[in-house]
Enzyme design. Structure first.
Site, short mmCIF file in Angstrom:
data_model
loop_
_atom_site.label_atom_id
_atom_site.label_comp_id
_atom_site.label_asym_id
_atom_site.label_seq_id
_atom_site.Cartn_x
_atom_site.Cartn_y
_atom_site.Cartn_z
N TYR A 1 32.02 64.84 8.23
CA TYR A 1 33.45 64.86 7.88
C TYR A 1 34.33 65.05 9.13
CZ TYR A 1 37.68 66.39 5.34
OH TYR A 1 38.96 66.53 4.84
N LYS B 1 37.10 62.45 10.65
CA LYS B 1 38.52 62.80 10.76
C LYS B 1 38.99 62.77 12.22
CE LYS B 1 39.37 63.31 6.38
NZ LYS B 1 40.31 62.41 5.70
P1 NAP Z 1 40.31 64.99 -3.74
O1 NAP Z 1 41.08 65.80 -4.71
O2 NAP Z 1 38.82 65.05 -3.76
O3 NAP Z 1 40.80 63.49 -3.86
C1 NAP Z 1 40.18 62.48 -3.11
C2 NAP Z 1 40.78 61.17 -3.50
O4 NAP Z 1 40.11 60.15 -2.75
C3 NAP Z 1 40.60 60.85 -4.96
O5 NAP Z 1 41.79 60.27 -5.46
C4 NAP Z 1 39.47 59.83 -4.98
O6 NAP Z 1 39.68 58.91 -6.05
C5 NAP Z 1 39.70 59.15 -3.65
N1 NAP Z 1 38.47 58.49 -3.16
C6 NAP Z 1 37.31 59.07 -2.80
N2 NAP Z 1 36.41 58.13 -2.48
C7 NAP Z 1 37.03 56.93 -2.64
C8 NAP Z 1 36.62 55.59 -2.49
N3 NAP Z 1 35.38 55.26 -2.10
N4 NAP Z 1 37.52 54.61 -2.73
C9 NAP Z 1 38.77 54.91 -3.14
N5 NAP Z 1 39.22 56.16 -3.32
C10 NAP Z 1 38.34 57.16 -3.08
O7 NAP Z 1 40.71 65.37 -2.25
P2 NAP Z 1 42.10 65.83 -1.61
O8 NAP Z 1 41.96 67.25 -1.26
O9 NAP Z 1 43.25 65.36 -2.40
O10 NAP Z 1 41.99 65.01 -0.26
C11 NAP Z 1 42.80 63.88 0.06
C12 NAP Z 1 42.65 63.61 1.55
O11 NAP Z 1 43.09 64.76 2.28
C13 NAP Z 1 41.21 63.35 1.99
O12 NAP Z 1 41.17 62.36 2.96
C14 NAP Z 1 40.78 64.68 2.56
O13 NAP Z 1 39.76 64.53 3.51
C15 NAP Z 1 42.09 65.14 3.19
N6 NAP Z 1 42.15 66.59 3.41
C16 NAP Z 1 42.10 67.47 2.37
C17 NAP Z 1 42.16 68.82 2.65
C18 NAP Z 1 42.13 69.86 1.58
O14 NAP Z 1 42.09 71.08 1.92
N7 NAP Z 1 42.15 69.53 0.32
C19 NAP Z 1 42.23 69.27 3.97
C20 NAP Z 1 42.27 68.35 5.00
C21 NAP Z 1 42.23 67.00 4.71
P3 NAP Z 1 38.53 58.26 -6.96
O15 NAP Z 1 37.44 59.27 -7.11
O16 NAP Z 1 39.28 57.95 -8.21
O17 NAP Z 1 38.12 57.04 -6.22
#
Ligand code: NAP
Length: 248
Positions: free
Chosen positions: A155, A159
């Site tokens: 990861y 990133k």
């Molecule tokens: P999440 O709740 O797990 O949501 C992830 C999203 O990505 C879902 O809508 C999922 O939709 C989509 N996704 C995953 N694999 C996919 C694929 N192969 N094709 C299309 N869509 C896909 O995560 P989140 O926390 O909202 O994270 C969103 C972004 O922020 C990510 O890039 C994550 O790395 C980044 N981020 C999050 C955090 C945190 O603390 N939450 C921190 C730093 C960065 P489907 O399953 O419907 O495809």
């Protein structure tokens, strides 16, 4: 008039979490939204929320791990809206594990989804922005890509790669008035972080100067700013939205 009136935005991973919040925010600011992810029924719910608030959205099934899916979705979005002004590469996954036990497949899946997917989708929609001589690309990276994170070699690498990709794209397309920036969230309360142990969550919280976890709306506001006309002189930047957890 809301700041993004007349703009069209494609948001990946819009079915839940941060992507959903970004979609709601950009719609509230007047943009027409292309909602993309694998789970179509969840996308339909987000579309209904946007429409209930007076906005416009359409759903597109997308698997960012598949080049074919990326190409056909990009085509479908451009056919539906006629243009694309804003791309938010937000879709992402984790497959955590210590390096000594990490399977190659888990390393490659995370790179493929988080980094290669963002590259391919950007490539697939760039023509429209190049023609318009304007565009905004916003990549959702992570504090893990800046600091590293034990148990997240795949990861963190994906990133960190997004930050390099952001800078390279920013240099390549600045002459066409396309800005490319990244946002590096810290710990945001979403389904992705709900699975962490209470112990791990408490440790992270103790390291955040603002003494709270981030909310998906914290990221959505930052995206809306970078997408706005007012951010037109910012490119190649990574904006930390992390409560002070990491200060570059
Ligand atoms: P999440 O709740 O797990 O949501 C992830 C999203 O990505 C879902 O809508 C999922 O939709 C989509 N996704 C995953 N694999 C996919 C694929 N192969 N094709 C299309 N869509 C896909 O995560 P989140 O926390 O909202 O994270 C969103 C972004 O922020 C990510 O890039 C994550 O790395 C980044 N981020 C999050 C955090 C945190 O603390 N939450 C921190 C730093 C960065 P489907 O399953 O419907 O495809």
């Amino acid at each position: 008039m809301p700041s993004l009136t007349g703009k069209t935005a494609l948001i990946t991973g819009a079915s839940q979490g941060i992507g959903r919040a970004i979609a709601l925010q950009l719609a509230a600011e007047g943009a027409q939204i292309a909602l993309a992810a694998r789970n179509e029924s969840k996308l339909v719910e987000v579309k209904a929320e946007i429409e209930a608030a007076g906005g416009t959205a359409a759903t597109f099934a997308l698997d960012v791990a598949s080049e074919d899916s990326i190409k056909s979705t990009a085509k479908a979005v451009l056919a539906h809206f006629g243009k694309l002004d804003i791309l938010v590469n937000n879709a992402g996954i984790t497959k955590d594990g210590l390096v000594l036990r990490m399977k190659l497949a888990d390393f490659e899946d995370v790179i493929r989804t988080n980094l290669t997917g963002a590259f391919l989708l950007t490539q697939a929609v760039l023509q429209s922005m190049l023609k318009a001589r304007s565009g905004r690309i916003i990549n959702i990276t992570s504090v893990s890509g800046e600091m590293g994170s034990a148990g997240q070699a795949n990861y963190a690498a994906s990133k960190a790669g997004m930050i390099g990709l952001t800078k390279a794209l920013a240099r390549e397309f600045a002459s066409r008035n396309i800005t490319v920036n990244a946002i590096a969230p810290g710990f945001i309360e979403t389904p992705m972080t709900h699975i962490l142990t209470d112990n791990r969550k408490a440790t992270v919280l103790s390291e955040i100067p603002l003494a709270r976890y981030g909310q998906d709306s914290d990221i959505a506001h930052a995206v809306a700013f970078l997408a706005s006309d007012g951010a037109g002189y910012i490119t190649g930047h990574t904006l930390d939205v992390n409560g002070g957890l990491h200060m570059a």
